[in-house]
Design a protein around this motif. Structure first.
Motif, PDB file in Angstrom:
ATOM      1  N   ALA A 412      46.139 -14.469   1.924  1.00  0.00           N
ATOM      2  CA  ALA A 412      44.883 -13.867   2.358  1.00  0.00           C
ATOM      3  C   ALA A 412      43.756 -14.898   2.386  1.00  0.00           C
ATOM      4  O   ALA A 412      42.911 -14.874   3.294  1.00  0.00           O
ATOM      5  N   ILE A 413      43.750 -15.809   1.426  1.00  0.00           N
ATOM      6  CA  ILE A 413      42.734 -16.863   1.402  1.00  0.00           C
ATOM      7  C   ILE A 413      42.887 -17.771   2.625  1.00  0.00           C
ATOM      8  O   ILE A 413      41.899 -18.163   3.259  1.00  0.00           O
ATOM      9  N   LYS A 414      44.160 -18.071   2.960  1.00  0.00           N
ATOM     10  CA  LYS A 414      44.391 -18.908   4.134  1.00  0.00           C
ATOM     11  C   LYS A 414      43.956 -18.184   5.409  1.00  0.00           C
ATOM     12  O   LYS A 414      43.411 -18.795   6.339  1.00  0.00           O
ATOM     13  N   ALA A 415      44.189 -16.886   5.478  1.00  0.00           N
ATOM     14  CA  ALA A 415      43.739 -16.116   6.637  1.00  0.00           C
ATOM     15  C   ALA A 415      42.218 -16.106   6.702  1.00  0.00           C
ATOM     16  O   ALA A 415      41.627 -16.191   7.789  1.00  0.00           O
ATOM     17  N   TYR A 416      41.590 -15.995   5.555  1.00  0.00           N
ATOM     18  CA  TYR A 416      40.124 -16.004   5.490  1.00  0.00           C
ATOM     19  C   TYR A 416      39.561 -17.319   6.016  1.00  0.00           C
ATOM     20  O   TYR A 416      38.522 -17.336   6.692  1.00  0.00           O
ATOM     21  N   ASN A 417      40.252 -18.420   5.713  1.00  0.00           N
ATOM     22  CA  ASN A 417      39.772 -19.753   6.100  1.00  0.00           C
ATOM     23  C   ASN A 417      40.282 -20.196   7.472  1.00  0.00           C
ATOM     24  O   ASN A 417      40.184 -21.376   7.817  1.00  0.00           O
ATOM     25  N   THR A 418      40.856 -19.263   8.230  1.00  0.00           N
ATOM     26  CA  THR A 418      41.380 -19.624   9.549  1.00  0.00           C
ATOM     27  C   THR A 418      40.256 -20.168  10.448  1.00  0.00           C
ATOM     28  O   THR A 418      39.200 -19.536  10.604  1.00  0.00           O
ATOM     29  N   SER A 419      40.493 -21.350  11.026  1.00  0.00           N
ATOM     30  CA  SER A 419      39.519 -21.973  11.934  1.00  0.00           C
ATOM     31  C   SER A 419      39.866 -21.599  13.367  1.00  0.00           C
ATOM     32  O   SER A 419      40.979 -21.881  13.850  1.00  0.00           O
ATOM     33  N   ILE A 420      38.937 -20.981  14.054  1.00  0.00           N
ATOM     34  CA  ILE A 420      39.206 -20.539  15.422  1.00  0.00           C
ATOM     35  C   ILE A 420      39.479 -21.728  16.339  1.00  0.00           C
ATOM     36  O   ILE A 420      40.461 -21.767  17.081  1.00  0.00           O
ATOM     37  N   SER A 421      38.619 -22.718  16.291  1.00  0.00           N
ATOM     38  CA  SER A 421      38.741 -23.866  17.221  1.00  0.00           C
ATOM     39  C   SER A 421      39.986 -24.651  16.955  1.00  0.00           C
ATOM     40  O   SER A 421      40.720 -25.024  17.899  1.00  0.00           O
ATOM     41  N   LYS A 422      40.279 -24.947  15.696  1.00  0.00           N
ATOM     42  CA  LYS A 422      41.462 -25.768  15.376  1.00  0.00           C
ATOM     43  C   LYS A 422      42.752 -25.020  15.704  1.00  0.00           C
ATOM     44  O   LYS A 422      43.727 -25.611  16.169  1.00  0.00           O
ATOM     45  N   THR A 423      42.792 -23.721  15.442  1.00  0.00           N
ATOM     46  CA  THR A 423      44.002 -22.950  15.716  1.00  0.00           C
ATOM     47  C   THR A 423      44.274 -22.858  17.208  1.00  0.00           C
ATOM     48  O   THR A 423      45.396 -23.064  17.676  1.00  0.00           O
TER      49      THR A 423
END
Length: 428
Positions: A412-423
């Motif tokens: 969940a923490i990783k999902a929270y920190n998801t970067s739109i541009s990098k992904t």
């Protein structure tokens, strides 16, 4: 679409990993549920069946075996004791009530107990139908016995030799003259008759006439009330001495109530040191028995917790792997306006849904397993109620939720920190 709906759809997209997490949680919770219900009910049975019994006196041997055979009726007796010694002990001033028991036969696995009317007083039993026995080979049956075999007043039953239903059947039938109300204790599983019926049954089986040599009689048989407390009710004295006749007779044990607190220290030592019998305290022996059972329960409990940890790892791996596959979906959700908190909540909800569902299924499995156990032990003394729910079971559900929360925390923490541009650019 709310968080729970999205989380449930994500779970359904990965059925294999989701089912594994649910099953592991269910098995762990189910084992803990069985242990919880079993320990609670065994403790209740140990308490209710021995309530009002201060001492058990019988042949020398294992004190726990004596208690199990005479109170819970789930073991073989340690042997027989002389009725002469039993009579002398019953007349002691430290004894308020002495209930004789004579074992040796059974009906369909339910033990036939030779005793007297004080047995009903000891367990506070009431008759639902009929009356108490008045002559030999009349019997009063417990509520469970009557229910299981559809027995009615006037029916006849044949006892089998020994304490298992495979024993050879005796030729003389017992006539049912009374049926007890359900007491939710060991009495529901018993067949009660007078002492003489048990004696005559075995005398007939062994070709013994049962005649006693008058020279074997005690020189001075105690009269009613002799050697008993001044406030002893006359009917209790009669019950304690009822049938205490021939010196050559034997019984299996005595269930004793103390007349005053000083008997706790005096009477057991008197019996163990000054007679050929042994005395066992139900309170002490029940505590010892439950501590021995506790060792096995603790070991199985550890196994259940290990399975729960494995369930947490399974959920964690499932969510972490799914997160990698869905990182583009998460990034697109962010571009469409989903907040970081919503992504965090979706993953947390997935973990909690998986383990909560597993814990709920585990409780059902636990009670179903306990129901199957109760069917197999229906003829035993211990009464198991699979439908009984305990408040502590809520903690099992809470444990499942906590496991899901912990397992989903890192994904969940990783999902929270998801970067739109990098992904979306493929650099993350």
């Amino acid at each position: 679409m709310n968080i729970l709906q999205i989380a449930w759809k994500n779970i359904r997209k990965n059925p294999a990993a989701s089912i594994l997490g649910i099953l592991l949680t269910a098995f762990g919770t189910g084992i803990l549920c069985v242990l919880l219900v079993a320990s609670k009910q065994i403790e209740q049975q140990l308490t209710s069946n021995s309530q009002g019994i201060d001492l058990v006196v019988g042949a020398k041997g294992s004190p726990i075996q004596l208690m199990l055979s005479s109170i819970y009726h789930i073991d073989n007796p340690t042997g027989n004791i002389s009725y002469r010694e039993a009579r002398a002990l019953a007349a002691n001033r430290l004894v308020k009530l002495a209930v004789p028991l004579s074992l040796g036969d059974n009906y369909q696995g339910h033990r036939i107990i030779g005793t007297d009317s004080s047995f009903l007083q000891l367990y506070d039993l009431e008759l639902e139908k009929g009356r108490l026995w008045q002559s030999d080979f009349e019997t009063v049956v417990g509520a469970a016995v009557a229910r299981n075999y559809h027995l009615q007043l006037g029916d006849q039953l044949y006892g089998a030799h020994g304490l298992s239903k495979e024993g050879s059947t005796h030729g003389h039938p017992y006539t049912i003259v009374g049926i007890l109300q359900s007491a939710k204790n060991v009495a529901d599983q018993l067949v009660l008759t007078n002492l003489a019926s048990v004696w005559h049954t075995h005398e007939d089986a062994h070709g013994d006439s049962g005649d006693e040599d008058p020279e074997n009689e005690p020189e001075h048989a105690p009269a009613a009330g002799q050697g008993l407390p001044d406030n002893q009710p006359p009917h209790l004295v009669k019950n304690m001495l009822e049938g205490f006749g021939s010196g050559g007779r034997e019984i299996t044990s005595l269930l004793i109530q103390y007349s005053n607190p000083s008997a706790i220290a005096i009477l057991p030592r008197l019996v163990n040191q000054s007679t050929s019998m042994q005395a066992a305290s139900p309170a002490l022996e029940s505590a010892r028995l439950f501590s021995l059972l506790g060792i096995g329960i603790d070991s199985i409990e550890v196994l259940a917790y290990v399975i729960m940890v494995m369930a947490a790892l399974s959920v964690f791996i499932s969510l972490y792997s799914a997160l990698k596959r869905r990182k583009y979906d998460l990034a697109i959700m962010r571009t469409l306006g989903a907040s970081q908190g919503k992504l965090f909540g979706i993953v947390i909800a997935e973990g909690i849904l998986l383990t909560f569902t597993g814990a709920l299924v585990g409780l059902v499995i636990g009670h179903l397993a306990f129901f199957l156990i109760s069917i197999r032990t229906d003829d035993a003394a211990t009464l198991l109620q699979a439908s009984t729910l305990y408040p502590q079971e809520i903690w099992l559900l809470a444990t499942g939720v906590l496991i899901g929360l912990l397992a989903a925390a890192l994904p969940a923490i990783k999902a929270y920190n998801t970067s739109i541009s990098k992904t979306l650019s493929g650099t993350q």
